[in-house]
Design an enzyme around this catalytic site. Structure first.
Site, PDB file in Angstrom:
ATOM      1  CB  CYS A 420      -0.933   0.001   1.214  1.00  0.00           C
ATOM      2  SG  CYS A 420      -2.303  -1.164   1.039  1.00  0.00           S
ATOM      3  N   GLY A 543     -11.721   3.845  -7.499  1.00  0.00           N
ATOM      4  CA  GLY A 543     -10.600   3.232  -8.187  1.00  0.00           C
ATOM      5  C   GLY A 543      -9.386   3.105  -7.305  1.00  0.00           C
TER       6      GLY A 543
END
Length: 758
Positions: A420, A543
């Protein structure tokens, strides 16, 4: 696309594809600066070389002989090429506003757009006179005029206003070409009159007496009517009106005088002279803003004013490139002084030229041959290009300058996290997305307008949901156009099923870089995507954007459909006609583009096709009774056709000569240039009956060519096929065609039979 691990630190934007800027592109290609990104914005893909235009009009050269292919040159230089027209410079925000795309940011800017004859102050001229610049508009008019003459519809008189070198060369070249066209029809060459008018008291007033006398004689010998000391003050239907009140009859008026600059330059706050040309210092920087340069005809050198001639634009290319480089490296620019005298080789229509330099003059056919050699050698520098590997270029080892924030960002790049931690920063995303306005739908309960961990949508009663996903790496350097094409590509599956698009979730990878550059790429790319999604009434609901080596974009699309009205691949029936809505060839063309082997206009055509939505085509096909449909993408025409044939339990006859193709696709395939996915697709050749007999057919490889945002292939009852194709073409799918028919299953292992009617 050319990729590099060096982050972008400076954006140099070149406005216009004039003679100076093609020189800049070539010099940066030979010696790139790490951290500098070039972007060329130009309305036209092919820019003319002014020195050869008279020869083109006279018929001595072809279109490609006299035009520089900016698409190929930009690819060679590793520059982004945006085919658009600038309308304003927002100097406060360092943005260039364009007619058809989002604003483009710059750190340094250069303007090389040439000049345009100003006719607005002449009553009737805007409607009845044709300025010679911009060249692309003149060329359309010239080709139409030439065609009329060849069709025996010649006008009686053609007038050229402006007796400088440009006007004199033009009238002589036109006469040479058109008189030969008349002779081929058996008509007398003097059936068409030519007139040359100017307010000056001589032709070629900026050249020496010998040159003026020589052309005065040539014009008289050719029977061209010369009207000097004649100021045109109006253009009426069928006549020019002079200051003295005289009416001079003419059917065509071409304007080659009173050139000036467009109003948006002054509107941008740049200092301009009385004719609208940008005032520049000796360094070619504008008088107003040291970050903005100007060169060529559009520039007025304050300390060294010169005539508007192509030679000066060509000579300004190297110093302009060097000063752009120096500013990018935080170095002081150097002054440039143009020469006082220059050699002009002025043609007389036929293969004959007159030389002029200062007080010296010469003439002869040998001068035309010399001019032809000089011009062709010049053009070869920009059109005969070979791909350059990044590590083979003599790259400048010094990196472009950057501010303190950028330096901190660069230091952080080497320590990027995975997982991430590789996501694009939330602040960057929020700033980029805040400028977008996705369409809002009542059935989207939670989306971008109310961000959460996931989007929430409702499904109306009686509807079923359709889900699809597509993703690909960038194949062009324009993120805005990439966004539009990626959205069209992803929506294709939804439309092919007969569904309406409901929502889209984006997934993108963005090359690492400083925040301002990453934010701009995200904004440009998503602007293009949202435009297409909004047109389809498809809400962008979220998204994921992460960092990666290459730019890439895709979408997961949700759609809604009536379960009883699905156009599936399994719906083909014997007796159906196969209709293809768009031409084939994107795979081979972009493979050729990467090898500098495709003409720019071929790439323009391919991009226009990919940028066309299949929504209207799907609705048309369905209205004409289509029972099966698919979109042609990565597996190529044959691969997707086989996906339809097998579940439908039918065979097909495919007419290879009726396949619509993009311009240039046959040429690039013939040159052996194929997409990297082609070999995998070619394995499906076993589906073709007697395929060995077709291997040598020039269109055979295009059966396997992978498509991006390709057309729809559908089975329509044969009685509706002709009307369906006609309607598709009315809707803008100009190359839609019946490409075959569905037949009863034969029992043979190969379901596809190829036919050729020609």
């Amino acid at each position: 696309m050319r990729t590099t691990e060096q982050p972008v630190l400076q954006d140099i934007v070149l406005v216009g594809g004039g003679h100076s800027h093609v020189g800049v592109l070539r010099r940066f290609a030979m010696n790139p600066v790490p951290g500098v990104r070039l972007t060329l914005i130009c309305r036209d893909t092919h820019t003319p070389y002014s020195g050869m235009l008279p020869g083109y009009v006279a018929g001595h050269y072809s279109f490609d002989d006299v035009h520089i292919d900016l698409s190929r040159l930009a690819e060679f230089a590793g520059a982004r090429f945006y085919r658009d027209e600038v309308t304003l410079i927002d100097r406060a925000n360092r943005q260039v506003q364009c007619r058809s795309r989002p604003p483009v940011r710059y750190d340094l800017l250069s303007i090389n757009i040439g000049s345009t004859p100003s006719v607005a102050h002449i009553p009737g001229a805007l409607d009845r006179a044709v300025p010679v610049k911009p060249i692309h508009r003149f060329d359309r008019h010239w080709q139409a005029l030439l065609n009329r003459v060849q069709q025996n519809q010649a006008p009686q008189a053609i007038a050229v206003v402006g007796a400088g070198a440009g006007g004199v060369e033009l009238v002589l070249a036109m006469q040479y070409r058109l008189q030969r066209a008349l002779a081929e029809l058996g008509r007398a060459p003097d059936a068409l009159r030519f007139l040359l008018l100017d307010a000056a008291d001589s032709v070629l007033p900026t050249h020496n007496d010998k040159v003026r006398q020589r052309f005065t004689s040539v014009l008289a010998e050719r029977g061209i009517e010369v009207h000097l000391n004649t100021r045109v003050v109006a253009v009426d239907a069928g006549a020019l009106v002079t200051e003295a009140g005289q009416r001079i009859a003419t059917d065509e008026v071409l304007w080659v005088t009173s050139a000036g600059g467009p109003a948006w330059l002054a509107d941008s706050g740049l200092a301009v002279d009385e004719r609208g040309f940008v005032r520049v210092r000796d360094t070619l920087q504008t008088e107003t803003d040291e970050r903005i340069f100007a060169a060529g005809d559009i520039a007025h050198m304050i300390n060294h004013p010169r005539e508007k001639a192509g030679v000066f634009a060509v000579r300004q290319g190297p110093p302009l490139a060097d000063n752009l480089r120096r500013l990018a490296l935080a170095q002081a620019p150097r002054p440039y002084r143009p020469q006082r005298n220059w050699l002009a080789l002025i043609s007389t229509g036929d293969r004959y030229a007159v030389a002029s330099r200062g007080g010296w003059s010469a003439s002869g056919r040998w001068l035309w041959r010399w001019k032809d050699w000089i011009d062709r050698r010049f053009m070869a520098r920009f059109n005969e290009l070979e791909p350059m590997a990044m590590d083979s270029a003599a790259a400048d080892t010094r990196a472009a300058r950057s501010d303190d924030d950028a330096q901190q960002a660069i230091s952080a790049l080497a320590m990027r996290c995975g997982g991430c931690g590789a996501k694009v920063g939330g602040t960057v995303l929020s700033r980029a997305l805040a400028q977008l306005q996705p369409v809002e739908r009542d059935d989207v309960l939670i989306g971008l307008h109310a961000p959460d961990d996931a989007a929430v949508l409702t499904v109306p009663p009686g509807k079923a949901t359709v889900h699809t996903v597509d993703f690909f790496r960038a194949f062009i350097d324009d993120p805005y156009l990439l966004g539009r094409i990626a959205a069209n590509h992803s929506l294709g599956d939804i439309f092919a099923m007969g569904a309406e698009a409901q929502s889209a979730t984006a997934i993108a990878t963005i090359p690492q870089g400083i925040e301002s550059k990453v934010e701009d790429v995200v904004f440009q790319m998503m602007s293009g995507a949202v435009e297409v999604l909004n047109e389809a009434n498809c809400a962008l609901v979220g998204g994921h954007t992460g960092e990666g080596q290459e730019l890439a974009l895709g979408f997961a699309i949700n759609g809604l459909i009536d379960p009883q009205a699905v156009m599936s691949k399994a719906g083909l029936a014997a007796g159906d006609s196969l209709i293809l809505s768009k031409p084939l060839g994107t795979g081979t063309l972009f493979a050729a583009h990467a090898q500098l082997a495709a003409r720019g206009r071929w790439i323009d055509g391919a991009l226009a096709s990919m940028d066309q939505s299949s929504r209207a085509a799907a609705q048309c096909l369905r209205a004409h009774g289509a029972r099966a449909c698919t979109d042609i993408t990565g597996f190529g025409l044959l691969g997707h056709l086989v996906e339809m044939v097998k579940p439908s339990g039918v065979d097909v006859e495919l007419e290879i000569d009726r396949l619509p193709l993009l311009e240039g696709a046959e040429e690039t395939v013939a040159a052996g240039i194929l997409s990297s996915l082609q070999p995998a697709n070619t394995r499906l050749r076993r589906a073709i009956r007697d395929q060995q007999a077709w291997v040598a057919h020039p269109r055979y490889p295009l059966l396997f060519d992978p498509q991006t945002a390709g057309g729809l292939l559908a089975g329509v009852p044969s009685g509706h096929a002709e009307a369906c194709v006609a309607e598709l073409r009315q809707l803008g799918y100009q190359q839609a065609a019946v490409v075959g028919r569905v037949v009863t299953r034969s029992g043979e292992p190969e379901p596809v039979t190829l036919l050729c009617r020609t």
